[in-house]
Design a protein around this motif. Structure first.
Motif, PDB file in Angstrom:
ATOM      1  N   ASP B  76       0.811  -1.216   0.000  1.00 52.45           N
ATOM      2  CA  ASP B  76       0.000   0.000   0.000  1.00 52.45           C
ATOM      3  C   ASP B  76       0.848   1.271   0.000  1.00 52.45           C
ATOM      4  OD1 ASP B  76       0.624  -1.104   2.536  1.00 52.45           O
ATOM      5  OD2 ASP B  76      -0.757   0.270   3.523  1.00 52.45           O
ATOM      6  N   ARG B  77       2.168   1.081   0.048  1.00 54.03           N
ATOM      7  CA  ARG B  77       3.037   2.274   0.015  1.00 54.03           C
ATOM      8  C   ARG B  77       3.927   2.303  -1.224  1.00 54.03           C
ATOM      9  NH1 ARG B  77       5.357   2.269   6.125  1.00 54.03           N
ATOM     10  NH2 ARG B  77       3.347   2.408   7.158  1.00 54.03           N
ATOM     11  N   ILE B  78       3.815   1.304  -2.055  1.00 56.44           N
ATOM     12  CA  ILE B  78       4.781   1.158  -3.149  1.00 56.44           C
ATOM     13  C   ILE B  78       4.554   2.194  -4.258  1.00 56.44           C
ATOM     14  CG2 ILE B  78       3.505  -0.509  -4.555  1.00 56.44           C
ATOM     15  CD1 ILE B  78       6.143  -2.061  -4.853  1.00 56.44           C
ATOM     16  N   ARG B  79       5.668   2.656  -4.830  1.00 53.14           N
ATOM     17  CA  ARG B  79       5.606   3.543  -6.001  1.00 53.14           C
ATOM     18  C   ARG B  79       6.208   2.763  -7.157  1.00 53.14           C
ATOM     19  NH1 ARG B  79       2.900   7.886  -6.620  1.00 53.14           N
ATOM     20  NH2 ARG B  79       4.552   8.965  -7.765  1.00 53.14           N
ATOM     21  N   ASN B  83       4.379   1.625 -16.533  1.00 54.22           N
ATOM     22  CA  ASN B  83       4.404   0.243 -17.022  1.00 54.22           C
ATOM     23  C   ASN B  83       3.218  -0.053 -17.912  1.00 54.22           C
ATOM     24  OD1 ASN B  83       2.058  -1.050 -15.363  1.00 54.22           O
ATOM     25  ND2 ASN B  83       3.175   0.218 -13.915  1.00 54.22           N
ATOM     26  N   SER B  84       3.300  -1.154 -18.657  1.00 57.52           N
ATOM     27  CA  SER B  84       2.103  -1.601 -19.383  1.00 57.52           C
ATOM     28  C   SER B  84       1.434  -2.778 -18.687  1.00 57.52           C
ATOM     29  CB  SER B  84       2.392  -1.940 -20.842  1.00 57.52           C
ATOM     30  OG  SER B  84       3.729  -2.090 -21.128  1.00 57.52           O
ATOM     31  N   GLY B  85       2.008  -3.193 -17.585  1.00 59.32           N
ATOM     32  CA  GLY B  85       1.376  -4.257 -16.815  1.00 59.32           C
ATOM     33  C   GLY B  85       2.226  -4.632 -15.621  1.00 59.32           C
ATOM     34  N   ILE B  86       1.572  -5.191 -14.605  1.00 57.02           N
ATOM     35  CA  ILE B  86       2.299  -5.639 -13.417  1.00 57.02           C
ATOM     36  C   ILE B  86       1.935  -7.083 -13.131  1.00 57.02           C
ATOM     37  CG2 ILE B  86       2.545  -5.350 -10.904  1.00 57.02           C
ATOM     38  CD1 ILE B  86       1.991  -2.333 -11.448  1.00 57.02           C
ATOM     39  N   HIS B 122      -4.119  -0.003  -4.344  1.00 56.51           N
ATOM     40  CA  HIS B 122      -3.072   0.986  -4.571  1.00 56.51           C
ATOM     41  C   HIS B 122      -2.299   0.670  -5.870  1.00 56.51           C
ATOM     42  CE1 HIS B 122      -0.019   3.893  -3.514  1.00 56.51           C
ATOM     43  NE2 HIS B 122       0.923   2.976  -3.570  1.00 56.51           N
ATOM     44  N   ILE B 123      -2.036  -0.593  -6.095  1.00 55.45           N
ATOM     45  CA  ILE B 123      -1.325  -1.002  -7.317  1.00 55.45           C
ATOM     46  C   ILE B 123      -2.216  -0.795  -8.543  1.00 55.45           C
ATOM     47  CG2 ILE B 123      -0.331  -2.980  -8.558  1.00 55.45           C
ATOM     48  CD1 ILE B 123       0.592  -4.026  -5.851  1.00 55.45           C
ATOM     49  N   LEU B 124      -3.494  -1.108  -8.384  1.00 54.56           N
ATOM     50  CA  LEU B 124      -4.422  -0.960  -9.516  1.00 54.56           C
ATOM     51  C   LEU B 124      -4.504   0.496 -10.001  1.00 54.56           C
ATOM     52  CD1 LEU B 124      -7.276  -3.438  -8.536  1.00 54.56           C
ATOM     53  CD2 LEU B 124      -5.881  -3.539 -10.623  1.00 54.56           C
ATOM     54  N   LYS B 125      -4.173   1.434  -9.113  1.00 56.88           N
ATOM     55  CA  LYS B 125      -4.165   2.847  -9.519  1.00 56.88           C
ATOM     56  C   LYS B 125      -2.928   3.168 -10.351  1.00 56.88           C
ATOM     57  CE  LYS B 125      -6.840   4.452  -5.594  1.00 56.88           C
ATOM     58  NZ  LYS B 125      -6.562   4.255  -4.163  1.00 56.88           N
TER      59      LYS B 125
END
Lengths: 124, 182
Positions: B76-79, B83-86, B122-125
């Motif tokens: 929840d804190r990652i920056r 990218n085109s995908g994770i 958070h990642i989905l954003k």
């Protein structure tokens, strides 16, 4: 090559025997190392792998050898990777090895059937 | 697009997930310049077996153009880079890293699940396409300790929530993708 897979006690063997009533079977728990390359069908395939690992056999290239030498074999095997990673090192390696071997065999197999509660579904 | 990929151990989930990631993000279809896909690794590189596993996965995705980012917890804190995908691999490691404290304490399961899901939001954003690899860990009934049972319940809870959110859920069975949703 035909594979019948599923959890323990799901009726895999009965399902396979119904599909292939006339073939001769060997038991992976008791058979000798070389028998698998000549048999028509094997049940307890995962036990066969466990047995070879306990003997310290080299399983590198085993799926390829099996496919070349016995391309029409019917394999009945438990799926064993659906729990918590075992604390015991041998069990961890056995579980991983069985998965990798079965994945390679499934890629070559003409048919893969998965049995749950006695009901088989052809997934390949 | 959120794609949840599950399956047993040694079943070929990772290589399927990598293929799907490259496909969904358009890396395999398009010649034009695209941002790379990010491989978000959650396994702690401690111990011989973990290192071997990490090495195996590195080899598997070498030459596929992934940028690797390691994050063992607190997603929840990652920056993340553009990218085109994770591809997040995997939930079962992240779950353990979040549930058990560094000193071995057991945290509250529901709070941990919420924290993990907040991390996923958070990642989905930060991406259009997220592929999550998780594990099936609950199909055995052994004499498990409370710590392990809490972990099994946590993964079950998180998997169910993720499957609800996901556009697509696939179980990989010995390399064969079996559709579960979408």
């Amino acid at each position: 090559m035909i594979m019948v897979i599923g959890g323990a006690h799901q009726g895999k063997r009965e399902y396979a025997k119904e599909m292939y009533p006339d073939i001769e079977w060997i038991d992976g728990k008791e058979c000798k190392e070389q028998e698998i390359f000549k048999c028509e069908g094997i049940y307890g395939f995962h036990e066969y792998i466990a047995g070879r690992m306990r003997e310290g056999a080299d399983l590198d290239g085993f799926p390829e050898r099996l496919y070349v030498k016995n391309p029409d074999i019917v394999i009945v095997t438990n799926e064993i990777g659906y729990g918590i990673v075992p604390a015991d090192a041998f069990q961890r390696e056995y579980r991983e090895t069985t998965g990798r071997i079965c994945t390679k065999l499934a890629a070559r197999a003409e048919e893969v059937h998965r049995v749950i509660c006695g009901i088989g579904t052809r997934i390949k | 697009m959120l794609h949840l990929i599950t399956g047993g151990s040694g079943s070929g989930k990772s290589s399927y997930a990598e293929e799907r990631m490259l496909y969904i993000s358009g890396q395999t279809r398009n010649q034009e310049e695209k941002d790379p896909c990010v491989y978000l690794a959650t396994m702690k590189p401690y111990g011989k077996e973990a290192l071997m596993k990490i090495e195996r996965h590195r080899k598997l995705r070498a030459s596929k153009g992934f940028v690797t980012v390691e994050c063992y917890k607190e997603l929840d804190r990652i920056r993340l880079p553009k990218n085109s995908g994770i591809l997040l691999e995997c939930m079962s490691n992240l779950g353990a890293n979040e549930l058990y404290g560094e000193d071995g304490t057991l945290k509250n399961r529901h709070k941990t699940a919420k924290k993990i899901l907040k991390g996923i939001d958070h990642i989905l954003k930060q991406t259009e396409n997220l592929v999550i690899v998780t594990n099936e860990v609950s199909s055995e009934d052994k004499d498990y300790s409370e710590e392990i049972l809490e972990y099994i319940y946590l993964i079950g809870e998180v998997n169910q929530e993720l499957a609800c959110m996901a556009d697509k859920v696939t179980e990989v069975v010995y390399g064969i993708p079996v559709p579960v949703k979408g």
